[in-house]
Scaffold this motif. Structure first.
Motif, mmCIF file in Angstrom:
data_model
loop_
_atom_site.group_PDB
_atom_site.id
_atom_site.type_symbol
_atom_site.label_atom_id
_atom_site.label_comp_id
_atom_site.label_asym_id
_atom_site.label_seq_id
_atom_site.Cartn_x
_atom_site.Cartn_y
_atom_site.Cartn_z
ATOM 1 N N ILE A 1 -0.123 8.849 10.876
ATOM 2 C CA ILE A 1 1.159 8.676 10.184
ATOM 3 C C ILE A 1 1.951 7.519 10.785
ATOM 4 N N PHE B 1 1.743 4.166 8.972
ATOM 5 C CA PHE B 1 2.170 4.018 7.589
ATOM 6 C C PHE B 1 3.151 2.857 7.460
ATOM 7 N N LEU C 1 2.527 9.535 0.945
ATOM 8 C CA LEU C 1 1.558 10.291 1.736
ATOM 9 C C LEU C 1 0.694 11.125 0.797
ATOM 10 N N THR D 1 -1.548 13.956 0.639
ATOM 11 C CA THR D 1 -1.804 15.103 1.518
ATOM 12 C C THR D 1 -3.296 15.359 1.703
ATOM 13 N N ASP E 1 1.394 15.696 -2.910
ATOM 14 C CA ASP E 1 1.626 14.438 -2.206
ATOM 15 C C ASP E 1 3.122 14.258 -1.969
ATOM 16 N N VAL F 1 7.421 7.379 6.173
ATOM 17 C CA VAL F 1 7.187 8.726 6.688
ATOM 18 C C VAL F 1 7.009 8.679 8.193
#
Length: 173
Positions: free
Chosen positions: A104, A107, A113, A115, A152, A161
């Motif tokens: 993460i 990002f 994102l 999932t 998501d 994120v």
């Protein structure tokens, strides 16, 4: 950083006005960012954002207001339900957490994102795929405080994120 350009005659879906750019810049000195935007944008192109700096045009000596955005951080939480198999240890759970946090942390601004992509990151914590130490039962994620799901997480153009190890639960069933 990420740059959005609206070369149309109308405000776009990100609320960037017509014939303007929106620079979303993470870190860095605000004056230096404004100077870089001014130096690289075309004449007549507007700037958009919730942060403003006034700089001097060295050629004409005029003051120019440059707008840009700083990213807004969206803290997320992740729940991983696993079935422990032979070779599973408490350090395996820590490894899962660390791998998710590292993933993460890479990002970019505006990236949603997915999932289901988290399954692959979690599987990378298995040292031997022929003899796994756990199996994944479910993976859910959500914006902190809203609960987790398999949906998501859609992020705004000026958001990023963010995940900390404290917000990852590895639940052994």
């Amino acid at each position: 950083y990420k740059i959005y350009e609206n070369d149309t005659n109308f405000t776009d879906e990100n609320t960037v006005p017509a014939h303007s750019i929106c620079v979303v810049a993470e870190d860095g000195d605000s004056i230096e960012i404004a100077e870089a935007i001014y130096k690289h944008k075309t004449p007549g192109c507007g700037t958009y954002g919730d942060t403003s700096e006034t700089i001097k045009d060295n050629e004409f000596g005029t003051s120019i207001k440059i707008n840009f955005c700083r990213p807004k951080y969206v803290d997320i939480s992740v729940k991983v339900r696993i079935k422990a198999l032979s070779g599973y240890t408490n350090s395996t759970a820590d490894n899962i957490k660390n791998m998710l946090v590292e993933y993460i942390s890479n990002f970019e601004i505006g990236n949603d994102l997915n999932t289901s992509a988290l399954w692959g990151i979690i599987f990378s914590a298995v040292p031997n795929l022929y003899a796994p130490s756990f199996s994944i039962l479910s993976v859910t994620a959500g914006i902190c405080g809203t609960g987790e799901s398999t949906e998501d997480i859609n992020i705004g153009y000026n958001q990023v994120v963010r995940l900390s190890a404290e917000n990852v639960s590895v639940i052994q069933e």
